[in-house]
Design a protein around this motif. Structure first.
Motif, short mmCIF file in Angstrom:
data_model
loop_
_atom_site.label_atom_id
_atom_site.label_comp_id
_atom_site.label_asym_id
_atom_site.label_seq_id
_atom_site.Cartn_x
_atom_site.Cartn_y
_atom_site.Cartn_z
N SER A 1 56.83 61.43 39.63
CA SER A 1 57.26 60.74 41.13
C SER A 1 56.68 61.93 41.87
N ILE B 1 58.49 45.04 42.88
CA ILE B 1 59.13 46.22 42.47
C ILE B 1 60.29 46.29 42.27
N ALA C 1 53.96 57.18 45.78
CA ALA C 1 54.31 55.06 45.99
C ALA C 1 53.05 54.34 46.23
N ILE D 1 50.18 54.41 44.11
CA ILE D 1 50.87 53.42 43.05
C ILE D 1 50.63 51.80 44.06
N PHE D 2 50.58 51.83 45.04
CA PHE D 2 50.83 50.53 45.17
C PHE D 2 49.67 49.60 46.44
N SER E 1 53.09 47.34 33.38
CA SER E 1 54.45 47.72 34.28
C SER E 1 53.95 49.21 34.31
N ILE E 2 54.44 49.96 35.34
CA ILE E 2 54.18 50.83 35.59
C ILE E 2 55.42 52.07 36.02
N LEU F 1 50.41 44.16 38.25
CA LEU F 1 50.96 45.20 38.17
C LEU F 1 52.62 45.09 38.60
N GLU F 2 53.50 45.28 37.22
CA GLU F 2 55.06 45.14 38.05
C GLU F 2 54.96 46.91 38.54
N TYR F 3 56.16 46.90 39.59
CA TYR F 3 56.91 47.90 39.51
C TYR F 3 57.64 49.08 39.22
#
Length: 325
Positions: A98, A66, A24, A27-28, A8-9, A35-37
């Motif tokens: 971020s 997301i 972003a 990360i993507f 989990s990010i 993964l989960e965002y």
């Protein structure tokens, strides 16, 4: 053990319109896919969230992974991270600020280093990104957990929580106090203390930018932020004093207290501010661990050489921010 654990990010959002796209996308576009965002909008006053939503639409295959969570009022970094942690379902957590960004294989390298879930924490190396260049901090191995924690508390090693792979279960029953400037500092030592197995990745996988004027790093001379640091140190003192085997950690906390005392002196802007600083007892073994600059200002303070201190502070701050936290 889990070969490909869900990670989990967690990404807090506040005043990052100039940085969120790069963050972003990094990360993507990770090479690791499980993964989960989790983005947390802490009532950002700019259009960071709107920019993020437009970027998300360019990654339709990730939409189900997301989450964008929103606070009803601005609660600060500690609360944004807590919201993300409470919502996370991954075996591991990975924090990202971020205004920073990742190397494309960041999570993959960290998961590989965890050896199928053997390690509770993987401490990652990172690059410092400045307007005119960059530097690299490589994590060095440390076999003794108490020495590792002690060095972090004394700021001989980075205190950051971002850029590390952390087993989520370490957060169970771990209180996160309402401290914004010092949240990493008060949390990371306790996570490490509760971890059974810790390892280190010496390849930089995280890019820490020193560019955002709204970041805490550019507001460290704010008296409230110094008070938050002192509050964080006091919190660690109360946490670790219950364990008699933590002598080395308690010593490091006392060094930290003395260091923060020096910072309070360094950032004072007037004689009245200097006089209002609460004096602390000084033991030689702690005093000797301070940098020479900090030892000088503390000594001058106890000599009541306030005018000399203010002059030194003004000159040194113009040359170099020598009291930087």
């Amino acid at each position: 053990m889990t070969k490909n654990p869900l990670v989990s990010i967690a990404i807090p959002l506040f005043n990052v319109r100039n940085y969120i796209e790069k963050c972003a996308r990094s990360i993507f576009e990770q090479s690791y896919s499980n993964l989960e965002y989790i983005f947390v909008d802490d009532c950002s006053p700019d259009d960071s969230v709107e920019i993020l939503k437009k970027i998300i639409l360019q990654y339709p295959s990730l939409l189900s992974k997301i989450k964008i969570l929103t606070h009803d009022e601005n609660m600060g970094l500690f609360a944004a991270r807590k919201t993300a942690i409470d919502s996370a379902v991954g075996e591991y957590l990975f924090h990202v600020d971020s205004d920073d960004y990742l190397e494309y294989d960041a999570i993959e390298r960290l998961v590989e280093k965890s050896e199928g879930g053997k390690y509770d924490i993987v401490l990652g190396s990172f690059s410092n990104i400045y307007a005119n260049g960059s530097t690299i901090y490589r994590q060095k191995d440390e076999k003794c957990k108490l020495v590792l924690i002690s060095d972090i508390i004394k700021r001989k090693r980075p205190t950051n929580i971002w850029g590390n792979l952390i087993r989520k279960s370490l957060y169970y029953n771990l209180e996160i106090p309402p401290i914004n400037n010092g949240e990493d500092y008060v949390t990371m030592p306790r996570l490490l203390y509760n971890a059974k197995f810790i390892t280190f990745l010496d390849v930089p996988i995280y890019n820490y930018t020193h560019l955002n004027p709204y970041a805490f790093q550019f507001n460290r001379d704010n008296p409230k932020n110094i008070k938050d640091k002192i509050k964080a140190t006091d919190y660690l003192f109360e946490y670790f004093k219950k364990n008699e085997s933590c002598t080395i950690i308690m010593d490091s906390i006392n060094v930290s207290r003395l260091l923060l005392f020096a910072y309070s002196i360094i950032y004072a802007n007037s004689v009245s501010e200097l006089r209002s600083i609460e004096k602390i007892s000084i033991k030689k073994k702690y005093f000797s661990e301070l940098k020479i600059t900090h030892r000088i200002v503390v000594s001058l303070y106890y000599l009541r050489a306030y005018s000399i201190l203010l002059l030194i502070n003004r000159v040194c701050m113009k040359i170099k921010n020598y009291g930087s936290l």
